[in-house]
Scaffold this motif. Structure first.
Motif, PDB file in Angstrom:
ATOM      1  N   VAL A  67       0.550  -0.969   0.182  1.00 35.84           N
ATOM      2  CA  VAL A  67       0.123  -0.174  -0.173  1.00 35.84           C
ATOM      3  C   VAL A  67       1.223   1.215  -0.132  1.00 35.84           C
ATOM      4  N   GLU A  68      -0.446   2.294  -0.741  1.00 31.41           N
ATOM      5  CA  GLU A  68       1.133   3.694   0.079  1.00 31.41           C
ATOM      6  C   GLU A  68       0.753   4.543   1.078  1.00 31.41           C
ATOM      7  N   PRO A  69       1.366   5.098   1.243  1.00 33.52           N
ATOM      8  CA  PRO A  69       1.148   5.928   2.315  1.00 33.52           C
ATOM      9  C   PRO A  69       0.369   7.472   1.909  1.00 33.52           C
ATOM     10  N   VAL A  70      -0.915   7.438   2.517  1.00 31.66           N
ATOM     11  CA  VAL A  70      -1.813   8.527   2.442  1.00 31.66           C
ATOM     12  C   VAL A  70      -2.017   9.464   3.197  1.00 31.66           C
ATOM     13  N   LEU A  71      -2.486  10.610   2.922  1.00 33.38           N
ATOM     14  CA  LEU A  71      -2.911  11.142   4.153  1.00 33.38           C
ATOM     15  C   LEU A  71      -4.292  10.937   4.644  1.00 33.38           C
ATOM     16  N   VAL A  72      -4.227  10.522   6.138  1.00 34.14           N
ATOM     17  CA  VAL A  72      -5.683  10.207   6.700  1.00 34.14           C
ATOM     18  C   VAL A  72      -5.621  11.441   7.670  1.00 34.14           C
ATOM     19  N   HIS A  73      -7.059  11.564   8.003  1.00 33.79           N
ATOM     20  CA  HIS A  73      -7.548  12.202   9.193  1.00 33.79           C
ATOM     21  C   HIS A  73      -7.090  11.319  10.601  1.00 33.79           C
ATOM     22  N   GLY A  74      -6.634   9.646  10.677  1.00 36.04           N
ATOM     23  CA  GLY A  74      -7.122   9.682  12.389  1.00 36.04           C
ATOM     24  C   GLY A  74      -7.798   9.289  12.889  1.00 36.04           C
ATOM     25  N   ASP A  75      -8.307   9.887  12.921  1.00 37.74           N
ATOM     26  CA  ASP A  75      -9.610  10.388  14.076  1.00 37.74           C
ATOM     27  C   ASP A  75     -10.889   9.532  13.792  1.00 37.74           C
ATOM     28  N   LEU A  76     -10.892   9.806  12.934  1.00 31.99           N
ATOM     29  CA  LEU A  76     -12.072  10.067  12.215  1.00 31.99           C
ATOM     30  C   LEU A  76     -13.646   8.802  12.978  1.00 31.99           C
ATOM     31  N   TRP A  77     -14.300   9.395  13.900  1.00 29.74           N
ATOM     32  CA  TRP A  77     -15.226   8.647  14.934  1.00 29.74           C
ATOM     33  C   TRP A  77     -16.171   9.834  14.487  1.00 29.74           C
ATOM     34  N   THR A  78     -17.931   9.041  14.910  1.00 28.38           N
ATOM     35  CA  THR A  78     -18.838  10.057  14.189  1.00 28.38           C
ATOM     36  C   THR A  78     -18.669  11.946  15.557  1.00 28.38           C
ATOM     37  N   GLY A  79     -17.576  11.725  16.696  1.00 21.44           N
ATOM     38  CA  GLY A  79     -17.740  13.016  16.751  1.00 21.44           C
ATOM     39  C   GLY A  79     -16.384  14.080  15.909  1.00 21.44           C
ATOM     40  N   ASN A  80     -16.172  13.743  15.371  1.00 24.86           N
ATOM     41  CA  ASN A  80     -15.058  14.519  14.309  1.00 24.86           C
ATOM     42  C   ASN A  80     -15.655  14.667  13.059  1.00 24.86           C
ATOM     43  N   ALA A  81     -16.868  14.391  13.187  1.00 28.94           N
ATOM     44  CA  ALA A  81     -17.528  14.719  11.726  1.00 28.94           C
ATOM     45  C   ALA A  81     -18.815  15.335  11.715  1.00 28.94           C
ATOM     46  N   GLY A  82     -19.215  15.950  10.615  1.00 25.39           N
ATOM     47  CA  GLY A  82     -20.531  16.762  10.906  1.00 25.39           C
ATOM     48  C   GLY A  82     -21.278  16.826   9.438  1.00 25.39           C
ATOM     49  N   VAL A  83     -22.459  17.891   9.257  1.00 31.08           N
ATOM     50  CA  VAL A  83     -22.345  18.194   8.190  1.00 31.08           C
ATOM     51  C   VAL A  83     -23.019  20.149   7.764  1.00 31.08           C
ATOM     52  N   ASP A  84     -21.840  20.451   7.112  1.00 29.73           N
ATOM     53  CA  ASP A  84     -22.154  22.230   7.133  1.00 29.73           C
ATOM     54  C   ASP A  84     -23.753  22.824   7.096  1.00 29.73           C
ATOM     55  N   GLN A  85     -24.280  23.267   8.020  1.00 30.48           N
ATOM     56  CA  GLN A  85     -25.562  23.761   7.806  1.00 30.48           C
ATOM     57  C   GLN A  85     -26.088  24.451   6.629  1.00 30.48           C
TER      58      GLN A  85
END
Length: 300
Positions: A184-202
């Motif tokens: 696999v190639e190293p790609v940029l990941v968020h690293g802590d992508l649980w539901t508390g770190n994601a949302g929707v722009d209102q």
């Protein structure tokens, strides 16, 4: 509430003709824009630096997917941070989940370190309260093994005997067996992508992710904590796998998923204690049985 002078100077540089007001971390501009501004203690300097570096790279990789960083620095010994302020809702609709999957698969997880330094990151980051020492590694096996070892060392200092004993076996036997031949190639990941770190722009309905613990790693690592605590609908995972199919061997996708989930259970055990250690141990024992079975079949 009076705005910190350093913060105010940065805002005035961004909008010379505007006036600013606000309280807490949100500062309003007379132009209608809002900014997220925070000042930490001297103990937060490294954490602020890691978050600022991550947001800057995420903006380069996938513009608008994370809040844009406007300024970061140290003033009077205290770190400060200014970024875009977004009004967000926490519920990911199917539409937003599919959009997030697409942006991760086709933008963020296609972004590679411009200097080609391998797996890792150039500054420490924080996954929750846990400081993660980074550095650079030639293989994903080495990088992930080092990440696991840091957690196990932290748990050992807390006296968590069984989880450390089983974890040592996972580092020595499971990680080489499952990740050793993975190309696999190293790609940029968020690293802590649980539901508390994601949302929707209102305002736009577009997905947004924040509070990163970013590094360059295996893209499948990103999906692990998203599976653990709910909040991401099935459409997120199906859309992602369509756009970014599992790595070979695809037959071990589930084992890799459990291995990556184990990292987050260990981190939660380190931070919160409770039953997280037991959940990590059950997964690690299952992985050890899988490796033992595989070794037995190859020796027949």
């Amino acid at each position: 509430m009076r705005i910190n002078q350093t913060i105010l100077e940065h805002l005035q540089a961004l909008e010379p003709n505007a006036t600013f007001s606000g309280s807490g971390s949100r500062v309003h501009s007379s132009s209608g824009k809002s900014y997220f501004c925070k000042i930490g203690t001297s103990l937060d300097t490294e954490q602020y630096a890691g978050e600022a570096r991550a947001l800057d790279l995420m903006h380069q990789a996938a513009r608008g997917l994370a809040p844009q960083l406007y300024a970061y620095g140290i003033s009077g010994g205290f770190p400060y941070f200014i970024s875009q302020y977004l009004d967000m809702g926490s519920y990911l609709s199917d539409h937003a989940a599919r959009r997030l999957a697409k942006r991760l698969a086709t933008e963020l997880h296609q972004f590679k370190d411009p200097e080609g330094r391998g797996f890792g990151f150039d500054v420490p980051t924080h996954c929750g309260a846990t400081r993660v020492e980074r550095g650079w590694f030639g293989t994903w096996e080495e990088c992930f093994g080092g990440m696991m070892r840091q957690l196990l060392d932290g748990l050992a200092r807390k006296g968590s005997g069984e989880v450390v004993k089983v974890g040592d076996q996972v580092v020595q036997r499971v990680i080489p067996a499952i990740l050793g031949n993975l190309e696999v190639e190293p790609v940029l990941v968020h690293g802590d992508l649980w539901t508390g770190n994601a949302g929707v722009d209102q305002h736009t309905g577009e997905p947004v992710i924040f509070d990163p613990a970013a590094f360059y790693g295996h893209n499948e690592f990103e999906l692990a904590i998203a599976r653990m605590f709910g909040g991401f609908p099935p459409t997120f995972f199906s859309a992602y796998k369509t756009l970014y199919p599992p790595a070979e061997p695809k037959s071990e996708f589930q084992q890799r998923a459990e291995l990556y989930e184990t990292y987050h259970y260990l981190n939660h055990a380190l931070i919160f204690g409770g039953g997280y250690a037991g959940q990590a141990v059950s997964r690690m024992k299952r992985l050890l049985r899988y490796v033992d079975k595989d070794e037995d079949s190859s020796s027949d």
